[in-house]
Design a protein around this motif. Structure first.
Motif, PDB file in Angstrom:
ATOM      1  N   PRO A   1      91.270 -60.527 137.399  1.00 35.64           N
ATOM      2  CA  PRO A   1      92.055 -59.362 137.775  1.00 35.64           C
ATOM      3  C   PRO A   1      91.846 -58.030 137.135  1.00 35.64           C
ATOM      4  O   PRO A   1      91.530 -57.761 135.923  1.00 35.64           O
ATOM      5  CB  PRO A   1      93.510 -59.768 137.509  1.00 35.64           C
ATOM      6  CG  PRO A   1      93.511 -60.637 136.321  1.00 35.64           C
ATOM      7  CD  PRO A   1      92.151 -61.295 136.459  1.00 35.64           C
ATOM      8  N   TRP A   2      91.986 -57.007 138.124  1.00 33.13           N
ATOM      9  CA  TRP A   2      92.084 -55.721 137.588  1.00 33.13           C
ATOM     10  C   TRP A   2      92.976 -54.813 137.923  1.00 33.13           C
ATOM     11  O   TRP A   2      93.812 -55.253 138.807  1.00 33.13           O
ATOM     12  CB  TRP A   2      90.467 -54.639 138.353  1.00 33.13           C
ATOM     13  CG  TRP A   2      89.141 -55.266 137.881  1.00 33.13           C
ATOM     14  CD1 TRP A   2      88.838 -56.664 137.883  1.00 33.13           C
ATOM     15  CD2 TRP A   2      88.087 -54.457 137.337  1.00 33.13           C
ATOM     16  NE1 TRP A   2      87.488 -56.605 137.486  1.00 33.13           N
ATOM     17  CE2 TRP A   2      87.072 -55.419 137.161  1.00 33.13           C
ATOM     18  CE3 TRP A   2      88.204 -52.941 136.773  1.00 33.13           C
ATOM     19  CZ2 TRP A   2      85.759 -54.851 136.464  1.00 33.13           C
ATOM     20  CZ3 TRP A   2      86.975 -52.664 136.424  1.00 33.13           C
ATOM     21  CH2 TRP A   2      85.894 -53.437 136.190  1.00 33.13           C
TER      22      TRP A   2
ATOM     23  N   ASN B   1      92.017 -55.417 129.594  1.00 31.33           N
ATOM     24  CA  ASN B   1      91.611 -54.204 128.763  1.00 31.33           C
ATOM     25  C   ASN B   1      93.063 -53.496 128.592  1.00 31.33           C
ATOM     26  O   ASN B   1      93.348 -52.546 129.004  1.00 31.33           O
ATOM     27  CB  ASN B   1      90.669 -53.099 129.562  1.00 31.33           C
ATOM     28  CG  ASN B   1      90.388 -51.884 128.471  1.00 31.33           C
ATOM     29  OD1 ASN B   1      90.963 -51.825 127.414  1.00 31.33           O
ATOM     30  ND2 ASN B   1      89.951 -50.909 129.154  1.00 31.33           N
ATOM     31  N   VAL B   2      93.884 -54.430 127.959  1.00 32.72           N
ATOM     32  CA  VAL B   2      95.301 -53.843 127.685  1.00 32.72           C
ATOM     33  C   VAL B   2      95.325 -52.605 127.137  1.00 32.72           C
ATOM     34  O   VAL B   2      96.241 -51.730 127.489  1.00 32.72           O
ATOM     35  CB  VAL B   2      96.091 -54.888 126.795  1.00 32.72           C
ATOM     36  CG1 VAL B   2      97.409 -54.489 126.596  1.00 32.72           C
ATOM     37  CG2 VAL B   2      96.055 -56.402 127.254  1.00 32.72           C
TER      38      VAL B   2
ATOM     39  N   ALA C   1      97.206 -49.049 128.903  1.00 33.65           N
ATOM     40  CA  ALA C   1      98.384 -48.423 128.137  1.00 33.65           C
ATOM     41  C   ALA C   1      97.790 -47.065 128.178  1.00 33.65           C
ATOM     42  O   ALA C   1      98.969 -46.212 128.225  1.00 33.65           O
ATOM     43  CB  ALA C   1      98.464 -48.988 126.923  1.00 33.65           C
ATOM     44  N   THR C   2      96.637 -46.602 127.742  1.00 33.49           N
ATOM     45  CA  THR C   2      96.188 -45.311 127.744  1.00 33.49           C
ATOM     46  C   THR C   2      96.308 -44.663 128.965  1.00 33.49           C
ATOM     47  O   THR C   2      96.940 -43.340 128.994  1.00 33.49           O
ATOM     48  CB  THR C   2      94.705 -45.288 127.434  1.00 33.49           C
ATOM     49  OG1 THR C   2      94.486 -45.711 126.046  1.00 33.49           O
ATOM     50  CG2 THR C   2      94.375 -43.758 127.364  1.00 33.49           C
ATOM     51  N   TYR C   3      95.923 -45.090 130.185  1.00 33.69           N
ATOM     52  CA  TYR C   3      96.081 -44.429 131.438  1.00 33.69           C
ATOM     53  C   TYR C   3      97.675 -44.244 131.601  1.00 33.69           C
ATOM     54  O   TYR C   3      98.070 -43.404 132.228  1.00 33.69           O
ATOM     55  CB  TYR C   3      95.614 -45.106 132.529  1.00 33.69           C
ATOM     56  CG  TYR C   3      94.023 -45.153 132.265  1.00 33.69           C
ATOM     57  CD1 TYR C   3      93.368 -43.758 132.645  1.00 33.69           C
ATOM     58  CD2 TYR C   3      93.182 -46.116 131.983  1.00 33.69           C
ATOM     59  CE1 TYR C   3      92.034 -43.814 132.427  1.00 33.69           C
ATOM     60  CE2 TYR C   3      91.632 -46.018 132.139  1.00 33.69           C
ATOM     61  CZ  TYR C   3      91.109 -44.783 132.215  1.00 33.69           C
ATOM     62  OH  TYR C   3      89.849 -44.829 131.946  1.00 33.69           O
ATOM     63  N   LYS C   4      98.419 -45.273 131.311  1.00 34.79           N
ATOM     64  CA  LYS C   4      99.930 -44.983 131.527  1.00 34.79           C
ATOM     65  C   LYS C   4     100.494 -44.055 130.643  1.00 34.79           C
ATOM     66  O   LYS C   4     101.397 -43.151 131.360  1.00 34.79           O
ATOM     67  CB  LYS C   4     100.606 -46.330 131.413  1.00 34.79           C
ATOM     68  CG  LYS C   4     100.379 -47.408 132.271  1.00 34.79           C
ATOM     69  CD  LYS C   4     101.217 -48.917 131.957  1.00 34.79           C
ATOM     70  CE  LYS C   4     101.015 -49.948 133.043  1.00 34.79           C
ATOM     71  NZ  LYS C   4     101.908 -51.118 132.864  1.00 34.79           N
TER      72      LYS C   4
ATOM     73  N   GLU D   1     100.417 -44.383 137.160  1.00 33.06           N
ATOM     74  CA  GLU D   1     101.149 -45.358 137.675  1.00 33.06           C
ATOM     75  C   GLU D   1     100.054 -46.566 137.946  1.00 33.06           C
ATOM     76  O   GLU D   1      99.333 -46.679 138.635  1.00 33.06           O
ATOM     77  CB  GLU D   1     102.029 -44.933 138.843  1.00 33.06           C
ATOM     78  CG  GLU D   1     103.026 -46.367 139.092  1.00 33.06           C
ATOM     79  CD  GLU D   1     103.388 -45.867 140.670  1.00 33.06           C
ATOM     80  OE1 GLU D   1     104.072 -46.902 141.284  1.00 33.06           O
ATOM     81  OE2 GLU D   1     103.376 -44.847 140.868  1.00 33.06           O
ATOM     82  N   ALA D   2     100.597 -47.833 137.428  1.00 29.14           N
ATOM     83  CA  ALA D   2      99.599 -49.038 137.726  1.00 29.14           C
ATOM     84  C   ALA D   2     100.138 -49.633 139.146  1.00 29.14           C
ATOM     85  O   ALA D   2     101.356 -49.761 139.321  1.00 29.14           O
ATOM     86  CB  ALA D   2     100.056 -50.149 136.564  1.00 29.14           C
TER      87      ALA D   2
END
Length: 290
Positions: free
Chosen positions: A132-133, A263-264, A268-271, A276-277
């Protein structure tokens, strides 16, 4: 009319990129972006043309693909052709038959947006779903906050900084200063902004390249990386925020990125940077035939 598969000339890549720009809109699923091809120009003009594939009918491009490697195709389709049966059938054939010159025998994968009729055909042919991505999106309707660190535009003098950070961030020796020079010499670099975040001693801590698809269209982050010596200090969030601000100045309506769910730290960095995921997606994978 017959659907025609083609590998464009170097000049013909412009038409493919033009189609990709046109197909971007804020409600679209994660899909191949014009910036993906722009970033590929780090390998050279002829090399980029050689990995692009187009499917056209009556002179109109209906689908565009780009080979990330000989066994990985990233592709998308015109919004009004997602459920086009003739196109889906032709794509299925071309992606399954090595003699068509798209994918070889053996294990291969396809990144295609959700909603394509093609997915139904691949499932019937036994294609599975890979790891998954996570797609992430940020709206740019409102002003973007200050990143809080020193941000500098990456130009020729900073090409080595760009390479050093990417080598460290992705644990690879491939990026060189020539990457930046080749990318910036490409025909679509006007759509890009390349930025660096620097620490108080002037050392490069993080870099980002963002790509516009035009005013009112979603932009793309490709790539973003943080030097291993500066991880955990907020530079990833800061450089991503700076990239979002640059896209807003260019007229982009939103910004998007997709990263492996494993790539947890990246998710987290993008959030933390206001993204928004969205629900996870996965490439379609065909295992080796027995």
């Amino acid at each position: 009319m017959t659907i025609v598969l083609g590998t464009p000339t170097a000049g013909g890549v412009r038409e493919a990129v033009g189609a990709l720009r046109e197909w971007q809109y804020d409600g679209a699923p994660m899909q191949l972006h014009s910036g993906d091809i722009g970033w590929n120009y780090r390998f050279g003009t002829a090399e980029t043309a050689a990995v692009v594939r187009t499917w056209s009918r009556g002179g109109r491009i209906l689908a565009v693909g780009m080979l990330d490697s000989p066994t990985v195709l990233r592709m998308t389709v015109a919004p009004d052709a997602f459920q086009d049966e003739d196109l889906a059938r032709r794509l299925g054939e071309d992606l399954s038959l090595p003699e068509r010159g798209v994918l070889p025998e053996g294990v291969v994968s396809i990144e295609a947006p959700l909603g394509l009729l093609l997915h139904d055909l691949l499932t019937k042919e036994g294609w599975g779903v890979d790891e998954p991505w996570t797609p992430l999106f940020r709206d740019l309707g409102e002003a973007v906050e200050d990143p809080g660190v020193r941000i500098k535009a990456i130009g020729p003098e900073q090409a080595q900084d760009f390479a050093d950070v990417l080598r460290s961030a992705f644990n690879t020796s491939r990026p060189t200063r020539e990457y930046w020079h080749a990318m910036s010499a490409g025909p679509f670099h006007a759509d890009a902004r390349c930025l660096g975040a620097y620490d108080d001693q002037g050392n490069p801590a993080a870099v980002v390249t963002v790509w516009s698809a035009g005013p009112g269209k979603p932009g793309l982050v490709e790539p973003m990386g943080v030097h291993e010596d500066h991880r955990g200090r907020g530079y990833g969030r800061a450089i991503t925020v700076a990239g979002a601000a640059a896209l807003r100045e260019m007229g982009s309506s939103s910004v998007r990125v997709c990263t492996p769910s494993s790539n947890v730290g990246g998710v987290a960095t993008y959030k933390a940077a206001g993204f928004e995921a969205r629900p996870e997606i996965g490439d379609r994978i065909r295992k080796a035939r027995r």
